[in-house]
Design a protein around this motif. Structure first.
Motif, PDB file in Angstrom:
ATOM      1  N   ARG A  32      12.021   6.151   3.360  1.00  0.00           N
ATOM      2  CA  ARG A  32      13.313   5.623   3.813  1.00  0.00           C
ATOM      3  C   ARG A  32      13.783   6.336   5.083  1.00  0.00           C
ATOM      4  O   ARG A  32      14.478   5.746   5.899  1.00  0.00           O
ATOM      5  N   ALA A  33      13.409   7.595   5.234  1.00  0.00           N
ATOM      6  CA  ALA A  33      13.865   8.407   6.362  1.00  0.00           C
ATOM      7  C   ALA A  33      13.182   8.034   7.676  1.00  0.00           C
ATOM      8  O   ALA A  33      13.557   8.541   8.730  1.00  0.00           O
ATOM      9  N   GLY A  34      12.158   7.184   7.624  1.00  0.00           N
ATOM     10  CA  GLY A  34      11.460   6.794   8.840  1.00  0.00           C
ATOM     11  C   GLY A  34      10.384   7.773   9.276  1.00  0.00           C
ATOM     12  O   GLY A  34       9.792   7.623  10.333  1.00  0.00           O
ATOM     13  N   THR A  35      10.104   8.763   8.461  1.00  0.00           N
ATOM     14  CA  THR A  35       9.053   9.731   8.758  1.00  0.00           C
ATOM     15  C   THR A  35       7.694   9.143   8.388  1.00  0.00           C
ATOM     16  O   THR A  35       7.630   8.201   7.601  1.00  0.00           O
ATOM     17  N   PRO A  36       6.600   9.681   8.922  1.00  0.00           N
ATOM     18  CA  PRO A  36       5.273   9.130   8.610  1.00  0.00           C
ATOM     19  C   PRO A  36       4.756   9.582   7.240  1.00  0.00           C
ATOM     20  O   PRO A  36       3.766  10.286   7.105  1.00  0.00           O
ATOM     21  N   VAL A  37       5.475   9.161   6.215  1.00  0.00           N
ATOM     22  CA  VAL A  37       5.157   9.502   4.833  1.00  0.00           C
ATOM     23  C   VAL A  37       5.279   8.220   4.030  1.00  0.00           C
ATOM     24  O   VAL A  37       6.145   7.389   4.306  1.00  0.00           O
ATOM     25  N   GLY A  38       4.407   8.046   3.051  1.00  0.00           N
ATOM     26  CA  GLY A  38       4.483   6.836   2.255  1.00  0.00           C
ATOM     27  C   GLY A  38       3.916   7.021   0.865  1.00  0.00           C
ATOM     28  O   GLY A  38       3.342   8.046   0.532  1.00  0.00           O
ATOM     29  N   LEU A  39       4.107   6.002   0.068  1.00  0.00           N
ATOM     30  CA  LEU A  39       3.584   5.929  -1.289  1.00  0.00           C
ATOM     31  C   LEU A  39       2.569   4.795  -1.306  1.00  0.00           C
ATOM     32  O   LEU A  39       2.881   3.678  -0.867  1.00  0.00           O
ATOM     33  N   ILE A  40       1.370   5.055  -1.782  1.00  0.00           N
ATOM     34  CA  ILE A  40       0.316   4.044  -1.756  1.00  0.00           C
ATOM     35  C   ILE A  40       0.718   2.794  -2.529  1.00  0.00           C
ATOM     36  O   ILE A  40       1.394   2.865  -3.541  1.00  0.00           O
ATOM     37  N   ASN A  41       0.299   1.654  -2.030  1.00  0.00           N
ATOM     38  CA  ASN A  41       0.467   0.374  -2.706  1.00  0.00           C
ATOM     39  C   ASN A  41      -0.916  -0.009  -3.214  1.00  0.00           C
ATOM     40  O   ASN A  41      -1.687  -0.645  -2.516  1.00  0.00           O
ATOM     41  N   ARG A  42      -1.249   0.397  -4.446  1.00  0.00           N
ATOM     42  CA  ARG A  42      -2.584   0.150  -4.991  1.00  0.00           C
ATOM     43  C   ARG A  42      -2.815  -1.308  -5.360  1.00  0.00           C
ATOM     44  O   ARG A  42      -3.917  -1.688  -5.734  1.00  0.00           O
ATOM     45  N   SER A  43      -1.782  -2.148  -5.261  1.00  0.00           N
ATOM     46  CA  SER A  43      -1.993  -3.564  -5.568  1.00  0.00           C
ATOM     47  C   SER A  43      -2.680  -4.284  -4.404  1.00  0.00           C
ATOM     48  O   SER A  43      -3.091  -5.425  -4.541  1.00  0.00           O
ATOM     49  N   GLN A  44      -2.819  -3.589  -3.268  1.00  0.00           N
ATOM     50  CA  GLN A  44      -3.471  -4.161  -2.083  1.00  0.00           C
ATOM     51  C   GLN A  44      -4.851  -3.518  -1.881  1.00  0.00           C
ATOM     52  O   GLN A  44      -5.048  -2.349  -2.210  1.00  0.00           O
ATOM     53  N   PRO A  45      -5.801  -4.256  -1.321  1.00  0.00           N
ATOM     54  CA  PRO A  45      -7.147  -3.686  -1.095  1.00  0.00           C
ATOM     55  C   PRO A  45      -7.125  -2.583  -0.038  1.00  0.00           C
ATOM     56  O   PRO A  45      -6.225  -2.531   0.801  1.00  0.00           O
ATOM     57  N   ILE A  46      -8.126  -1.720  -0.104  1.00  0.00           N
ATOM     58  CA  ILE A  46      -8.272  -0.631   0.862  1.00  0.00           C
ATOM     59  C   ILE A  46      -9.607  -0.805   1.580  1.00  0.00           C
ATOM     60  O   ILE A  46     -10.642  -1.014   0.949  1.00  0.00           O
ATOM     61  N   ILE A  47      -9.537  -0.732   2.900  1.00  0.00           N
ATOM     62  CA  ILE A  47     -10.720  -0.900   3.741  1.00  0.00           C
ATOM     63  C   ILE A  47     -11.124   0.465   4.301  1.00  0.00           C
ATOM     64  O   ILE A  47     -10.283   1.187   4.833  1.00  0.00           O
ATOM     65  N   VAL A  48     -12.394   0.817   4.151  1.00  0.00           N
ATOM     66  CA  VAL A  48     -12.921   2.061   4.713  1.00  0.00           C
ATOM     67  C   VAL A  48     -14.132   1.712   5.563  1.00  0.00           C
ATOM     68  O   VAL A  48     -15.075   1.077   5.075  1.00  0.00           O
ATOM     69  N   ASN A  49     -14.084   2.112   6.834  1.00  0.00           N
ATOM     70  CA  ASN A  49     -15.175   1.851   7.777  1.00  0.00           C
ATOM     71  C   ASN A  49     -15.589   0.372   7.796  1.00  0.00           C
ATOM     72  O   ASN A  49     -16.769   0.038   7.799  1.00  0.00           O
ATOM     73  N   GLY A  50     -14.570  -0.499   7.754  1.00  0.00           N
ATOM     74  CA  GLY A  50     -14.808  -1.930   7.858  1.00  0.00           C
ATOM     75  C   GLY A  50     -15.187  -2.640   6.572  1.00  0.00           C
ATOM     76  O   GLY A  50     -15.374  -3.849   6.560  1.00  0.00           O
ATOM     77  N   LYS A  51     -15.304  -1.897   5.472  1.00  0.00           N
ATOM     78  CA  LYS A  51     -15.695  -2.505   4.205  1.00  0.00           C
ATOM     79  C   LYS A  51     -14.610  -2.288   3.159  1.00  0.00           C
ATOM     80  O   LYS A  51     -14.037  -1.204   3.062  1.00  0.00           O
ATOM     81  N   GLN A  52     -14.362  -3.322   2.374  1.00  0.00           N
ATOM     82  CA  GLN A  52     -13.404  -3.157   1.282  1.00  0.00           C
ATOM     83  C   GLN A  52     -14.051  -2.280   0.224  1.00  0.00           C
ATOM     84  O   GLN A  52     -15.057  -2.661  -0.367  1.00  0.00           O
ATOM     85  N   VAL A  53     -13.494  -1.108  -0.011  1.00  0.00           N
ATOM     86  CA  VAL A  53     -14.066  -0.201  -1.005  1.00  0.00           C
ATOM     87  C   VAL A  53     -13.288  -0.226  -2.308  1.00  0.00           C
ATOM     88  O   VAL A  53     -13.824   0.119  -3.354  1.00  0.00           O
TER      89      VAL A  53
END
Length: 133
Positions: A101-122
């Motif tokens: 909320r503070a606008g800082t570069p901090v977040g909580l992961i959204n595990r309901s969305q896919p994660i891409i590593v080096n161009g591949k969905q892992v």
């Protein structure tokens, strides 16, 4: 005598449960937003009580911000198929987070969305994870 023992056991159980009540919430994150970021992993800490991912993200002007992403405990992540080798320094990733909320570069992961590593969905979106708009 039985009442005294039962009372002592109940008190002992209550004392053991108090740390669970002290656990912090996710109120520092904006639960109404979801932001997808791409960047380069600098560190993945697969440690208790929460795993954390750190990665550098360039904005449109080329300025780099090091993001820190809070995740579930390693036990929860392990049950979802994650390991301490899921991310390595230097990996190019795309991940969706709930921003601070503070606008800082901090977040909580959204595990309901896919994660891409080096161009591949892992990691596919986890259907057991709470969805974030």
């Amino acid at each position: 005598m039985k009442t005294a023992v039962a009372t002592a056991l109940a008190a002992g159980l209550l004392v053991m449960c108090v740390p669970a009540l002290a656990h912090h919430g996710t109120g520092t994150y904006d639960s109404t937003k979801s932001v997808t970021l791409s960047g380069v992993v600098t560190e993945f800490a697969f440690v208790n009580p929460h795993a954390a991912l750190y990665f550098d993200v360039k904005d449109a002007s080329g300025k780099v911000a090091n993001w820190a992403i809070e995740m579930n405990s390693p036990g929860v992540l392990r049950n979802a198929g994650w390991t301490k080798a899921t991310f390595k320094a230097g990996d190019q990733i795309t991940i969706t987070v709930r921003p601070a909320r503070a606008g800082t570069p901090v977040g909580l992961i959204n595990r309901s969305q896919p994660i891409i590593v080096n161009g591949k969905q892992v990691l596919a979106g986890d259907s057991t994870a709470s969805p974030i708009p």
